[in-house]
Scaffold this motif. Sequence first.
Motif, PDB file in Angstrom:
ATOM      1  N   ARG A 188       1.118  -7.803   6.310  1.00  0.00           N
ATOM      2  CA  ARG A 188       1.780  -8.464   4.815  1.00  0.00           C
ATOM      3  C   ARG A 188       1.583  -7.379   3.746  1.00  0.00           C
ATOM      4  NH1 ARG A 188      -1.900 -13.182   6.205  1.00  0.00           N
ATOM      5  NH2 ARG A 188      -0.545 -14.417   7.722  1.00  0.00           N
ATOM      6  N   LYS A 189       0.469  -6.500   3.835  1.00  0.00           N
ATOM      7  CA  LYS A 189       0.387  -5.581   2.867  1.00  0.00           C
ATOM      8  C   LYS A 189       1.153  -4.161   3.195  1.00  0.00           C
ATOM      9  CE  LYS A 189      -2.461  -7.157  -0.298  1.00  0.00           C
ATOM     10  NZ  LYS A 189      -2.179  -7.197  -1.661  1.00  0.00           N
ATOM     11  N   ASN A 190       1.798  -4.227   4.424  1.00  0.00           N
ATOM     12  CA  ASN A 190       2.549  -3.084   4.921  1.00  0.00           C
ATOM     13  C   ASN A 190       1.712  -1.834   5.095  1.00  0.00           C
ATOM     14  OD1 ASN A 190       5.110  -2.083   5.594  1.00  0.00           O
ATOM     15  ND2 ASN A 190       5.559  -1.044   3.774  1.00  0.00           N
ATOM     16  N   PHE A 191       0.572  -2.314   5.618  1.00  0.00           N
ATOM     17  CA  PHE A 191      -0.486  -1.080   6.117  1.00  0.00           C
ATOM     18  C   PHE A 191       0.213  -0.397   7.237  1.00  0.00           C
ATOM     19  CE2 PHE A 191      -4.461  -2.707   3.922  1.00  0.00           C
ATOM     20  CZ  PHE A 191      -3.772  -2.498   2.441  1.00  0.00           C
ATOM     21  N   ASP A 192      -0.294   0.715   7.761  1.00  0.00           N
ATOM     22  CA  ASP A 192      -0.022   1.433   8.827  1.00  0.00           C
ATOM     23  C   ASP A 192      -1.035   0.912  10.029  1.00  0.00           C
ATOM     24  OD1 ASP A 192      -2.439   3.014   8.669  1.00  0.00           O
ATOM     25  OD2 ASP A 192      -1.311   4.544   8.125  1.00  0.00           O
ATOM     26  N   VAL A 193      -0.752   1.507  11.132  1.00  0.00           N
ATOM     27  CA  VAL A 193      -1.434   1.006  12.229  1.00  0.00           C
ATOM     28  C   VAL A 193      -3.066   1.226  11.911  1.00  0.00           C
ATOM     29  CG1 VAL A 193      -1.325   3.158  13.733  1.00  0.00           C
ATOM     30  CG2 VAL A 193      -2.107   0.680  14.771  1.00  0.00           C
ATOM     31  N   PHE A 194      -3.393   2.369  11.371  1.00  0.00           N
ATOM     32  CA  PHE A 194      -4.684   2.745  11.342  1.00  0.00           C
ATOM     33  C   PHE A 194      -5.201   1.550  10.238  1.00  0.00           C
ATOM     34  CE2 PHE A 194      -8.144   4.705   8.554  1.00  0.00           C
ATOM     35  CZ  PHE A 194      -9.014   4.938   9.644  1.00  0.00           C
ATOM     36  N   GLY A 195      -4.587   1.424   9.082  1.00  0.00           N
ATOM     37  CA  GLY A 195      -4.906   0.408   8.231  1.00  0.00           C
ATOM     38  C   GLY A 195      -5.332  -1.206   8.787  1.00  0.00           C
ATOM     39  N   ALA A 233      -8.959  -5.186  10.574  1.00  0.00           N
ATOM     40  CA  ALA A 233      -9.447  -5.884  11.899  1.00  0.00           C
ATOM     41  C   ALA A 233     -10.744  -5.920  11.967  1.00  0.00           C
ATOM     42  CB  ALA A 233      -8.525  -5.960  13.096  1.00  0.00           C
ATOM     43  N   GLU A 234     -11.365  -4.729  12.046  1.00  0.00           N
ATOM     44  CA  GLU A 234     -12.661  -4.260  12.280  1.00  0.00           C
ATOM     45  C   GLU A 234     -13.632  -5.017  11.260  1.00  0.00           C
ATOM     46  OE1 GLU A 234     -14.210  -2.899  14.833  1.00  0.00           O
ATOM     47  OE2 GLU A 234     -12.632  -2.017  15.953  1.00  0.00           O
ATOM     48  N   THR A 246      -5.589  -5.799  17.138  1.00  0.00           N
ATOM     49  CA  THR A 246      -4.688  -4.974  16.442  1.00  0.00           C
ATOM     50  C   THR A 246      -3.378  -4.591  17.080  1.00  0.00           C
ATOM     51  OG1 THR A 246      -6.654  -3.919  15.070  1.00  0.00           O
ATOM     52  CG2 THR A 246      -4.379  -2.613  15.105  1.00  0.00           C
ATOM     53  N   VAL A 247      -3.610  -4.320  18.387  1.00  0.00           N
ATOM     54  CA  VAL A 247      -2.550  -4.109  19.114  1.00  0.00           C
ATOM     55  C   VAL A 247      -1.721  -5.330  19.337  1.00  0.00           C
ATOM     56  CG1 VAL A 247      -1.767  -3.406  21.643  1.00  0.00           C
ATOM     57  CG2 VAL A 247      -3.861  -2.266  20.534  1.00  0.00           C
ATOM     58  N   LEU A 248      -2.296  -6.425  19.573  1.00  0.00           N
ATOM     59  CA  LEU A 248      -1.660  -7.739  19.823  1.00  0.00           C
ATOM     60  C   LEU A 248      -0.763  -8.001  18.485  1.00  0.00           C
ATOM     61  CD1 LEU A 248      -0.966 -10.233  21.302  1.00  0.00           C
ATOM     62  CD2 LEU A 248      -2.952 -11.324  20.162  1.00  0.00           C
ATOM     63  N   VAL A 249      -1.204  -7.745  17.312  1.00  0.00           N
ATOM     64  CA  VAL A 249      -0.561  -8.057  16.209  1.00  0.00           C
ATOM     65  C   VAL A 249       0.543  -7.053  15.780  1.00  0.00           C
ATOM     66  CG1 VAL A 249      -0.695  -8.192  13.757  1.00  0.00           C
ATOM     67  CG2 VAL A 249      -2.333  -9.287  15.111  1.00  0.00           C
TER      68      VAL A 249
END
Length: 219
Positions: free
Chosen positions: A32-39, A44-45, A80-83
């Motif tokens: 929703r915040k338009n973060f990249d995959v690292f974000g 998530a962590e 994270t991968v799932l989302v």
Amino acid sequence: MLQELFTPSVQHALDLAGIFVFAISGALLAVRKNFDVFGMAVLAEVTALGGGLLRDLIIGAVPPAAFTDLGYFLMPLVATVLVFFLHPVVERIQAGVNVFDAAGLGLFCVTGTTKAYEYGLGLTSSAVLGVATAAGGGVLRDVLANEAPSLLRWDRDLYAVPAIVGATMVALFIRFDSLNAFTSSLAALTAFAIRLLAMRFHWRAPRAWNRRSTATEEI
């Protein structure tokens, strides 16, 4: 004491399940915040492990479980991968995710309180850390995402209160030497039920009495 309540394999499975659903909520906020995959992975962590990490550092359970069990670290990455690939689908089943999140809240307030007591803290301090275990990751998630923490906002359904109730029940069961698998499950289910009811009926904590300010909360 914690080992007496559940077998190690059951406890580990419950922990991983709770970590997974908390991680889902962190990854969804990142989308929703338009973060990249690292974000996404970071949120998530932090959401999944932040509360337990804080608890372990305070009670001196080092290195924290988050760093000694590879499964704890990998589960948020799986979420994270799932989302990342299926976030529209996950968004559509958000209500179901919220149910599992409520279950994780109930579980972690119980295990957090119990573990803190095992490490020598008093009943009140143990209950506080139980709440921190359950809700701390969400606070860190919101701070990193530059949002006011959800559990501090008047326009959000009760979140900390169910954890407080569950942790307090555990502390009372310990006080009267009646903590066992049944009573600990009862405390977790009570927190779970209160959270579900809060979501269903939009229960919210009251604001200041006779509040005169006309300021409104940004949505």
